[in-house]
Design an enzyme around this catalytic site. Structure first.
Site, PDB file in Angstrom:
ATOM      1  CD  GLU A  61      17.894  27.969  -8.733  1.00 21.24           C
ATOM      2  OE1 GLU A  61      18.782  27.751  -7.891  1.00 21.24           O
ATOM      3  OE2 GLU A  61      17.468  27.121  -9.524  1.00 21.24           O
ATOM      4  CE  LYS A  82      20.755  20.199 -11.137  1.00 19.19           C
ATOM      5  NZ  LYS A  82      19.808  21.228 -10.700  1.00 19.19           N
TER       6      LYS A  82
END
Ligand code: PSU
Ligand code: MN
Length: 295
Positions: free
Chosen positions: A25, A157
């Site tokens: 990404e 995360k």
């Protein structure tokens, strides 16, 4: 399709040949690290993919096209001014000719469009703390539910509500595989996460599980790899998330704000651990892709 998507020569040849290809990404290049660190992380991730015997395909939007297989000079264009592109943002960015950095979700949609099934990243997005105020759930999860892929990450995360995210992953039918671990890594920290849905102990086993999942009509599998160096920044995360909330930072701006502030206040420690885990996850995604190609 060629008007919309530019596939780099090396990636195109590898795909035609059935070789292992790994999508990477650009959101972490543009928004996940302060310049010039983002580009360094991107290039190091590509090198890790190559070292494992696969071809890297870094993805982003430039000059009105989705590019799959960005060149090193092109990566330099992914500055903080780039748009952050989740799945909903791809088409407007392409049509409007803006520079756009793809998130995990945006990258998965682009990868699927050209037949790439493996990706590596740092940490998946998920359910934000405090849900439903705001009702913020990363579009990464919806993309995972839609696209046939393996995403290697250090879990979700940890600035998010990780247990709630794990529940939602189960709801969406997304296997959460622990790579040599029994609990989902907590991004910067190895231990303390919720249990995984299955453990795998080598890339070939992960590839076999993925093949079976896909044959049964499944979409994405998450493979959680623990960071080699574990960092406990729980208190710092709580403090910064509360500050972001008080400052009215919402939506797509939350994650970049929290990561950048963490990097600052930890004296660069989170940046170093974040960088190393991203590179390691890119390598793992490549090992699984190579094993899958050999099945
Ligand atoms: N992993 C990192 N750093 C990042 C990200 C992942 O180590 O910056 C990015 C990915 O692009 C992921 C995005 O898709 O954060 C999640 O953003 P949001 O929470 O707004 O969906
Ligand atoms: Mn969000």
């Amino acid at each position: 399709m060629d008007d919309l998507i530019r596939v780099g020569d090396e990636v195109r040849a590898a795909l035609a040949d059935g070789q292992a290809v790994v999508a990477l990404e650009t959101t972490l290049v543009a928004h996940g690290f302060p310049a010039p660190h983002g580009v360094e992380v991107g290039l190091a991730s590509e090198a890790a993919v190559r070292a494992a015997g696969a071809v890297p395909a870094t993805i982003g939007v430039l000059d009105g096209r989705l590019v799959v297989g960005l060149g090193a000079e092109e990566l330099e264009r992914f500055t903080p001014e780039a748009r952050k592109l989740g799945p909903r943002d791809l088409a407007p960015c392409v049509a409007q000719g803006a520079v756009g950095a793809t998130t995990v979700g945006g990258t998965l949609i682009a990868a699927a469009a050209v037949g790439i099934r493996f990706m590596g990243t740092g940490g998946l997005g998920g359910v934000h703390r405090g849900f439903p105020t705001p009702p913020d759930v990363s579009a990464d999860l919806a993309a995972c539910a839609r696209v046939t892929a393996v995403v290697a990450s250090s879990g979700v995360k940890s600035l998010l509500d990780v247990p709630a995210t794990a529940e939602l992953l189960e709801t969406l039918g997304i296997p959460v595989l622990g790579y040599r671990v029994d609990t989902l890594p907590l991004f910067y920290a190895a231990d303390g996460g919720p249990p995984v849905s299955a453990r795998v102990d080598d890339p070939a086993e992960a590839a076999r599980v993925a093949a079976a999942h896909w044959a049964l009509g499944g979409a994405t599998l998450l493979v959680g790899r623990a960071p080699d160096e574990s960092l406990d920044v729980t208190d710092l995360i709580e403090e910064i998330v509360a500050e972001a909330d008080a400052a009215g930072i919402v939506g797509q701006a939350v994650t970049p704000y929290v990561l950048a502030t963490l990097h600052e206040r930890s004296g660069g420690e989170t940046r170093r651990v974040n960088r190393d885990l991203i590179v390691a996850n890119a390598g793992l995604a490549a090992e699984i892709a190579v094993a899958h190609a050999a099945l």
